[in-house]
Design a protein around this motif. Structure first.
Motif, mmCIF file in Angstrom:
data_model
loop_
_atom_site.group_PDB
_atom_site.id
_atom_site.type_symbol
_atom_site.label_atom_id
_atom_site.label_comp_id
_atom_site.label_asym_id
_atom_site.label_seq_id
_atom_site.Cartn_x
_atom_site.Cartn_y
_atom_site.Cartn_z
ATOM 1 N N ILE A 52 0.831 -1.202 0.000
ATOM 2 C CA ILE A 52 0.000 0.000 0.000
ATOM 3 C C ILE A 52 0.868 1.256 0.000
ATOM 4 O O ILE A 52 0.569 2.246 -0.694
ATOM 5 C CB ILE A 52 -0.951 -0.015 1.206
ATOM 6 C CG1 ILE A 52 -1.977 -1.143 1.049
ATOM 7 C CG2 ILE A 52 -1.660 1.315 1.355
ATOM 8 C CD1 ILE A 52 -2.882 -1.320 2.251
ATOM 9 N N ALA A 53 1.965 1.218 0.747
ATOM 10 C CA ALA A 53 2.853 2.381 0.797
ATOM 11 C C ALA A 53 3.482 2.652 -0.572
ATOM 12 O O ALA A 53 3.584 3.817 -1.005
ATOM 13 C CB ALA A 53 3.939 2.160 1.843
ATOM 14 N N ILE A 54 3.892 1.616 -1.266
ATOM 15 C CA ILE A 54 4.488 1.798 -2.596
ATOM 16 C C ILE A 54 3.461 2.376 -3.567
ATOM 17 O O ILE A 54 3.755 3.301 -4.339
ATOM 18 C CB ILE A 54 5.042 0.454 -3.106
ATOM 19 C CG1 ILE A 54 6.246 0.029 -2.260
ATOM 20 C CG2 ILE A 54 5.440 0.559 -4.578
ATOM 21 C CD1 ILE A 54 6.739 -1.368 -2.567
ATOM 22 N N LEU A 57 2.795 6.040 -2.736
ATOM 23 C CA LEU A 57 3.897 6.894 -3.196
ATOM 24 C C LEU A 57 3.854 7.071 -4.707
ATOM 25 O O LEU A 57 4.050 8.180 -5.225
ATOM 26 C CB LEU A 57 5.230 6.282 -2.764
ATOM 27 C CG LEU A 57 6.490 7.034 -3.202
ATOM 28 C CD1 LEU A 57 6.506 8.435 -2.597
ATOM 29 C CD2 LEU A 57 7.739 6.252 -2.811
ATOM 30 N N TRP A 58 3.595 5.991 -5.416
ATOM 31 C CA TRP A 58 3.474 6.053 -6.880
ATOM 32 C C TRP A 58 2.342 6.997 -7.287
ATOM 33 O O TRP A 58 2.509 7.848 -8.170
ATOM 34 C CB TRP A 58 3.225 4.638 -7.388
ATOM 35 C CG TRP A 58 3.099 4.490 -8.865
ATOM 36 C CD1 TRP A 58 3.157 5.469 -9.828
ATOM 37 C CD2 TRP A 58 2.877 3.262 -9.571
ATOM 38 N NE1 TRP A 58 2.981 4.927 -11.076
ATOM 39 C CE2 TRP A 58 2.810 3.589 -10.945
ATOM 40 C CE3 TRP A 58 2.725 1.937 -9.168
ATOM 41 C CZ2 TRP A 58 2.584 2.606 -11.927
ATOM 42 C CZ3 TRP A 58 2.511 0.976 -10.140
ATOM 43 C CH2 TRP A 58 2.453 1.304 -11.492
ATOM 44 N N ARG A 63 0.382 12.209 -9.329
ATOM 45 C CA ARG A 63 -0.547 13.326 -9.169
ATOM 46 C C ARG A 63 0.168 14.661 -9.113
ATOM 47 O O ARG A 63 -0.393 15.705 -9.505
ATOM 48 C CB ARG A 63 -1.375 13.130 -7.897
ATOM 49 C CG ARG A 63 -2.336 11.966 -7.948
ATOM 50 C CD ARG A 63 -3.397 12.156 -8.991
ATOM 51 N NE ARG A 63 -4.299 11.024 -9.073
ATOM 52 C CZ ARG A 63 -5.285 10.913 -9.951
ATOM 53 N NH1 ARG A 63 -5.473 11.881 -10.851
ATOM 54 N NH2 ARG A 63 -6.047 9.844 -9.972
ATOM 55 N N LEU A 64 1.386 14.679 -8.635
ATOM 56 C CA LEU A 64 2.165 15.923 -8.600
ATOM 57 C C LEU A 64 2.677 16.323 -9.979
ATOM 58 O O LEU A 64 3.235 17.411 -10.135
ATOM 59 C CB LEU A 64 3.350 15.772 -7.641
ATOM 60 C CG LEU A 64 3.043 15.799 -6.140
ATOM 61 C CD1 LEU A 64 4.327 15.632 -5.340
ATOM 62 C CD2 LEU A 64 2.338 17.085 -5.751
ATOM 63 N N GLY A 65 2.527 15.461 -10.956
ATOM 64 C CA GLY A 65 2.996 15.769 -12.295
ATOM 65 C C GLY A 65 4.476 15.538 -12.499
ATOM 66 O O GLY A 65 5.058 16.065 -13.463
ATOM 67 N N PRO A 75 -1.430 4.625 -10.575
ATOM 68 C CA PRO A 75 -2.123 3.355 -10.319
ATOM 69 C C PRO A 75 -3.631 3.453 -10.500
ATOM 70 O O PRO A 75 -4.269 2.500 -10.960
ATOM 71 C CB PRO A 75 -1.746 3.039 -8.870
ATOM 72 C CG PRO A 75 -0.468 3.750 -8.642
ATOM 73 C CD PRO A 75 -0.537 4.992 -9.463
ATOM 74 N N SER A 76 -4.231 4.603 -10.149
ATOM 75 C CA SER A 76 -5.674 4.755 -10.331
ATOM 76 C C SER A 76 -6.056 4.699 -11.803
ATOM 77 O O SER A 76 -7.097 4.133 -12.164
ATOM 78 C CB SER A 76 -6.134 6.080 -9.718
ATOM 79 O OG SER A 76 -5.435 7.182 -10.293
ATOM 80 N N GLU A 77 -5.235 5.268 -12.683
ATOM 81 C CA GLU A 77 -5.511 5.203 -14.117
ATOM 82 C C GLU A 77 -5.369 3.772 -14.635
ATOM 83 O O GLU A 77 -6.145 3.326 -15.486
ATOM 84 C CB GLU A 77 -4.555 6.134 -14.867
ATOM 85 C CG GLU A 77 -4.736 7.608 -14.537
ATOM 86 C CD GLU A 77 -3.760 8.483 -15.297
ATOM 87 O OE1 GLU A 77 -3.108 7.964 -16.236
ATOM 88 O OE2 GLU A 77 -3.629 9.667 -14.950
#
Length: 286
Positions: A52-54, A57-58, A63-65, A75-77
């Motif tokens: 979950i931590a990896i 972080l990913w 998200r920060l671009g 990962p959400s995409e």
């Protein structure tokens, strides 16, 4: 002192006991000792938490671009792309086809490798005759043999099974030979003493003695078989996860490419954990 033995002073006993308690590691620190045992629930908790931590972080970095979505999507995409592929591209069916191919080739390799490996280790002339050729072939890169496999078998299912088998058999047969070589000679001598034949010694003594390590090696080589899936399924394929990944790559659909790769990893992880659980249950004495 009586007859050469020293009787410790009673006053020193509490100090000795306290020193032993001070040397005993704590429950937390003991887990980080070399090869210290870890309770099974804690192992599962640590594994889930680190995964979950990896992923978090990913996702945060994406998200920060700081990464380009075309090359490294979040990962959400990838999860959203996998959901679309399950609903519109029959991803479950492609996964089933790939699983059947991998298991078919793997079982064929295992059925051939186990008796050949045992014979190579049990009978020196067999080992001397086969080991040089097997050592030579196992170093050949499987992608370089794709054109030859098409010439030999065409572009049908046989080529895919052959390429998966090729990447598994020659590695597995040497691992089986090593497992057979580790069976102590005393086992065979005991079997012959009570009247066992060579066939009985191989089947009832050697095979059973090497079975725990053999299952571990089968589990490892099954993972190797999955790594050759993409190579096998780019050969005029119209189904399978390799085909899905290759088709998505052609149109630069990176989330779909990574969704296929992630699904292969999930299937492999689930299979590996299942085989490990079977191994623990079958060989509790280890």
């Amino acid at each position: 002192m009586t007859e050469g033995r020293v009787i410790p002073d009673a006053a020193s006993l509490p100090a000795t006991r306290d020193a032993g308690l001070r040397r005993r590691p704590s429950a937390v620190g003991g887990a980080f000792r070399l090869r210290a045992a870890l309770p099974r629930p804690w192992g599962a908790v640590i594994a889930v938490a680190s995964s979950i931590a990896i992923l978090a972080l990913w996702e945060f970095v994406a998200r920060l671009g700081l990464t380009t979505p075309l090359f490294f999507p979040a990962p959400s995409e990838i999860l959203a792309a996998m959901g679309r592929m399950f609903s519109t591209q029959h991803l479950a069916w492609h996964a089933w086809v790939s699983t059947l191919r991998v298991w078919g080739a793997f079982l064929l390799a295992a059925v051939m490798a186990i008796p050949i490996g045992m014979a190579m280790s049990g009978f020196r002339p067999v080992g001397a005759a086969l080991e040089p050729a097997i050592d030579f072939i196992r170093y050949l890169p499987v992608p370089a043999l794709v054109p030859l496999s098409i010439i030999w078998f065409g572009v049908g299912e046989e080529t895919k099974i052959f390429l998966l088998w090729l990447g598994t058999f020659f590695q597995l047969v040497l691992l089986v030979a090593d497992d057979m070589r580790r069976v102590p000679n005393e086992y065979f001598e005991t079997a012959y003493t009570i009247g066992a034949s060579q066939a009985q010694a191989l089947k009832d003594v050697a095979f059973r003695a090497m079975l725990p390590s053999l299952i571990d090696n089968l589990r490892i080589t099954l993972g190797w078989c999955w790594t050759y899936l993409i190579i096998a399924e780019i050969v005029a394929a119209d189904s399978g996860l390799g085909f899905v990944i290759w088709a998505a790559r052609r149109y630069m659909k990176t989330p779909e490419v990574m969704a296929g790769v992630v699904l292969i990893g999930v299937i492999g992880l689930a299979t590996d954990q299942l085989l490990r659980a079977i191994h623990r249950r079958a060989f509790r004495y280890l």
